[in-house]
Design a protein around this motif. Sequence first.
Motif, PDB file in Angstrom:
ATOM      1  N   THR A 246       1.143  -1.151   0.053  1.00  0.00           N
ATOM      2  CA  THR A 246       0.071  -0.160   0.101  1.00  0.00           C
ATOM      3  C   THR A 246       1.060   1.226  -0.066  1.00  0.00           C
ATOM      4  N   ARG A 247       0.588   2.056  -0.922  1.00  0.00           N
ATOM      5  CA  ARG A 247       1.439   3.619  -0.758  1.00  0.00           C
ATOM      6  C   ARG A 247       0.767   4.315   0.357  1.00  0.00           C
ATOM      7  N   LEU A 248       1.749   4.697   1.030  1.00  0.00           N
ATOM      8  CA  LEU A 248       1.024   5.756   2.165  1.00  0.00           C
ATOM      9  C   LEU A 248       1.003   7.137   1.640  1.00  0.00           C
ATOM     10  N   LEU A 249       0.127   7.926   1.757  1.00  0.00           N
ATOM     11  CA  LEU A 249       0.273   9.256   1.539  1.00  0.00           C
ATOM     12  C   LEU A 249      -0.117  10.221   2.793  1.00  0.00           C
ATOM     13  N   LEU A 250       0.963  10.690   3.332  1.00  0.00           N
ATOM     14  CA  LEU A 250       1.027  11.300   4.618  1.00  0.00           C
ATOM     15  C   LEU A 250       0.132  12.718   4.414  1.00  0.00           C
ATOM     16  N   GLY A 251      -1.165  12.800   5.032  1.00  0.00           N
ATOM     17  CA  GLY A 251      -1.762  14.059   5.070  1.00  0.00           C
ATOM     18  C   GLY A 251      -3.271  13.985   5.390  1.00  0.00           C
ATOM     19  N   GLU A 252      -4.103  14.918   4.995  1.00  0.00           N
ATOM     20  CA  GLU A 252      -5.470  15.112   5.328  1.00  0.00           C
ATOM     21  C   GLU A 252      -6.495  15.209   4.021  1.00  0.00           C
ATOM     22  N   ALA A 253      -7.298  14.272   3.855  1.00  0.00           N
ATOM     23  CA  ALA A 253      -8.310  14.497   2.912  1.00  0.00           C
ATOM     24  C   ALA A 253      -9.078  15.631   3.103  1.00  0.00           C
ATOM     25  N   VAL A 254      -9.035  16.993   2.344  1.00  0.00           N
ATOM     26  CA  VAL A 254     -10.142  17.931   2.883  1.00  0.00           C
ATOM     27  C   VAL A 254     -11.235  18.018   1.994  1.00  0.00           C
ATOM     28  N   SER A 255     -11.402  17.576   0.798  1.00  0.00           N
ATOM     29  CA  SER A 255     -12.620  17.614   0.249  1.00  0.00           C
ATOM     30  C   SER A 255     -12.532  16.467  -0.908  1.00  0.00           C
ATOM     31  N   LEU A 256     -13.829  15.863  -1.356  1.00  0.00           N
ATOM     32  CA  LEU A 256     -14.047  15.175  -2.413  1.00  0.00           C
ATOM     33  C   LEU A 256     -14.817  15.575  -3.549  1.00  0.00           C
ATOM     34  N   ASP A 257     -14.500  15.180  -4.759  1.00  0.00           N
ATOM     35  CA  ASP A 257     -15.433  15.373  -5.796  1.00  0.00           C
ATOM     36  C   ASP A 257     -15.880  13.889  -6.278  1.00  0.00           C
ATOM     37  N   LEU A 258     -17.054  13.640  -5.890  1.00  0.00           N
ATOM     38  CA  LEU A 258     -17.565  12.242  -6.360  1.00  0.00           C
ATOM     39  C   LEU A 258     -17.840  12.052  -7.698  1.00  0.00           C
ATOM     40  N   ALA A 259     -18.109  13.179  -8.556  1.00  0.00           N
ATOM     41  CA  ALA A 259     -18.353  13.101  -9.932  1.00  0.00           C
ATOM     42  C   ALA A 259     -17.164  12.990 -10.682  1.00  0.00           C
ATOM     43  N   THR A 260     -16.212  13.350 -10.456  1.00  0.00           N
ATOM     44  CA  THR A 260     -14.899  13.116 -11.139  1.00  0.00           C
ATOM     45  C   THR A 260     -13.980  12.085 -10.417  1.00  0.00           C
TER      46      THR A 260
ATOM     47  N   THR B  48     -13.010   6.063   5.676  1.00  0.00           N
ATOM     48  CA  THR B  48     -12.920   5.406   7.214  1.00  0.00           C
ATOM     49  C   THR B  48     -12.338   6.542   8.081  1.00  0.00           C
ATOM     50  N   PRO B  49     -12.699   7.664   7.978  1.00  0.00           N
ATOM     51  CA  PRO B  49     -12.138   8.815   8.737  1.00  0.00           C
ATOM     52  C   PRO B  49     -12.423   8.962  10.269  1.00  0.00           C
ATOM     53  N   GLY B  50     -13.136   7.989  10.748  1.00  0.00           N
ATOM     54  CA  GLY B  50     -13.596   7.742  12.097  1.00  0.00           C
ATOM     55  C   GLY B  50     -14.272   8.920  12.281  1.00  0.00           C
TER      56      GLY B  50
ATOM     57  N   LEU C 124     -15.058  15.946   6.077  1.00  0.00           N
ATOM     58  CA  LEU C 124     -15.145  15.383   5.111  1.00  0.00           C
ATOM     59  C   LEU C 124     -16.523  14.671   4.321  1.00  0.00           C
ATOM     60  N   LEU C 125     -17.260  14.237   5.485  1.00  0.00           N
ATOM     61  CA  LEU C 125     -18.723  13.715   5.262  1.00  0.00           C
ATOM     62  C   LEU C 125     -19.554  14.698   4.724  1.00  0.00           C
ATOM     63  N   THR C 126     -19.389  15.958   4.993  1.00  0.00           N
ATOM     64  CA  THR C 126     -20.216  17.067   4.538  1.00  0.00           C
ATOM     65  C   THR C 126     -20.363  17.138   3.059  1.00  0.00           C
ATOM     66  N   THR C 127     -19.387  16.508   2.366  1.00  0.00           N
ATOM     67  CA  THR C 127     -19.407  16.670   0.771  1.00  0.00           C
ATOM     68  C   THR C 127     -20.840  16.449   0.337  1.00  0.00           C
ATOM     69  N   PRO C 128     -21.426  17.143  -0.612  1.00  0.00           N
ATOM     70  CA  PRO C 128     -22.753  17.132  -0.979  1.00  0.00           C
ATOM     71  C   PRO C 128     -22.819  15.743  -1.639  1.00  0.00           C
ATOM     72  N   ALA C 129     -24.006  15.083  -1.580  1.00  0.00           N
ATOM     73  CA  ALA C 129     -24.262  13.800  -2.423  1.00  0.00           C
ATOM     74  C   ALA C 129     -23.884  12.477  -1.369  1.00  0.00           C
ATOM     75  N   LEU C 130     -23.118  13.055  -0.506  1.00  0.00           N
ATOM     76  CA  LEU C 130     -23.002  11.720   0.510  1.00  0.00           C
ATOM     77  C   LEU C 130     -24.037  11.527   1.610  1.00  0.00           C
ATOM     78  N   PRO C 131     -24.710  10.421   1.619  1.00  0.00           N
ATOM     79  CA  PRO C 131     -25.944  10.278   2.549  1.00  0.00           C
ATOM     80  C   PRO C 131     -25.628  10.044   3.818  1.00  0.00           C
ATOM     81  N   LEU C 132     -25.871  10.915   4.669  1.00  0.00           N
ATOM     82  CA  LEU C 132     -25.765  11.037   6.144  1.00  0.00           C
ATOM     83  C   LEU C 132     -26.722  10.563   7.072  1.00  0.00           C
ATOM     84  N   THR C 133     -26.677  10.069   8.217  1.00  0.00           N
ATOM     85  CA  THR C 133     -27.903   9.611   9.136  1.00  0.00           C
ATOM     86  C   THR C 133     -28.120  10.934  10.027  1.00  0.00           C
ATOM     87  N   PRO C 134     -29.085  10.982  10.754  1.00  0.00           N
ATOM     88  CA  PRO C 134     -29.056  12.180  11.699  1.00  0.00           C
ATOM     89  C   PRO C 134     -27.983  12.492  12.730  1.00  0.00           C
ATOM     90  N   ASP C 135     -27.307  11.218  12.926  1.00  0.00           N
ATOM     91  CA  ASP C 135     -26.287  11.232  14.063  1.00  0.00           C
ATOM     92  C   ASP C 135     -24.902  11.688  13.334  1.00  0.00           C
TER      93      ASP C 135
END
Length: 429
Positions: free
Chosen positions: A72-86, A110-112, A273-284
């Motif tokens: 596995t290639r380790l990429l040290l850093g923090e994912a700050v946003s997602l573009d699900l379409a691209t 799996t960002p906990g 990161l999970l506030t990306t539009p189009a990601l379905p979230l539960t009330p919690d």
Amino acid sequence: MRILVIGGGHAGTYTALRLERLLRAAGAPRAEVRLVTPEPYLTYRPLLAAAAAGTLSPRHVLVPLRRVLRTTRLLLGEAVSLDLATRTAYVRTPAGPEAAPVPYDALVLTPGTTPAPPPPHALALHSLADALALRSHVLAQLDLASSTRDPAVREAALCFVFLGGGCAGVDALTALRAMAERALTQYPGLHRDDLRWVLAEPGERLLPEAPADAGTYASRALRRGGAEIRLGAAPRTYRPGLLVLDDGDSLATRTLVHTPSAVRAPGAPPHPLLTTPALPLTPDGRLRCTRDLAVSGTPHTWAAGDSAAVPDPGTPGATCAPHAGHAHGQAHVLADNLLATLRGEPTRPYDAKNEGLYVALGPHDGLARLHGRTLTGRPGALLLRAHHLSRLPTARRKGRVLTEWAFAALFPREPVALGTPGTEPGEPP
Ligand SMILES: Cc1cc2nc3c(=O)[nH]c(=O)nc-3n(C[C@H](O)[C@H](O)[C@H](O)COP(=O)(O)OP(=O)(O)OC[C@H]3O[C@@H](n4cnc5c(N)ncnc54)[C@H](O)[C@@H]3O)c2cc1C
């Protein structure tokens, strides 16, 4: 095929390990796995309290990812946003403030969960640095109590309050209490009965992530050891010396330890990161998933661990509780299903009842729940240790931990303060 895993905790690391193994077994690997994580190690959190109490060397709690992950290639850093379409994740690395695009074909989230900040002046327990700071703090209170002539200072120094009655709070209180009681041999003026241990849980019972009988057992074990349990109690104000609870009761204490709450309340903020539009979230604030660990209605996207709301068929309408057992079990099934999908093969549902819950209740007591059965006391503690040994990556680490536990049973460790609140995780204490 590019598989991108975001988060190097329990779920992310074990997903990457399982993917590596499956790809190796399949012969020529046709997929590249990348893991984005801010730290180059997995913090094995269920052992944090043992590190705080000194029953396990701190270095065993941090699993170096570069050592355990082979391809596995380790990429040290923090994912700050997602573009699900691209199918692109944007990752900020230590190299600079600009987030770099990282394209993928399949995404594993799996960002906990982001722990709620502790009340001002309270101690946290989320990282190894927190664990070492907590250990030093508790031992410093014994020093303070044994050297003061002021009864009010002594009383506050000897009262230890833990906030949160989930695995983390129960484990931390019982581990630190055992350590402090061992240390008392060095303090002739202090007696076991001078120490006061309080567990404050805002909910209605302990271990909300486990069935009710497990919570009842934990309550009994804590009370047997002399701890007080305050249910439905949350702090209203705290400054070192005085804690006022929201029922108006107050406690003279210099120690408030904030442990993460296991069960999230409706309205709890999601991981950014999970506030990306189009990601379905539960009330919690977790990702709505199918039993196959795919994110509902979101192609090429998978999730596991604390940030995933995975249906628990054992309890209609419920989702799997956030604990390390589920994070590990889901990682396994997720990796299988992701590769099965790529091969056009059928997936299988995650079976929540196969995964156990393990909670330490002191050096010789533990709770192990597996296949609907609960083992407690010494058998529970033994099964818990066997479980952690089976989960820790690499034979060398398992061997070292086993040797240390065996040696400590013959020659118990001396409680000594290790590190300071400024100690960085990963630094040798
Ligand atoms: C003190 C403590 C004690 C515990 N004790 C027990 C126990 O006894 N038994 C038990 O079953 N469970 C226990 N738990 C719970 C258990 O540790 C969690 O359920 C488990 O770690 C969840 O795994 P996860 O991979 O979902 O999240 P985590 O293990 O928290 O991992 C999430 C990872 O994602 C990374 N990350 C976050 N955001 C980003 C981002 N934007 N980009 C890239 N990476 C990111 C984080 O740095 C972290 O490495 C305990 C938890 C704590 C805090």
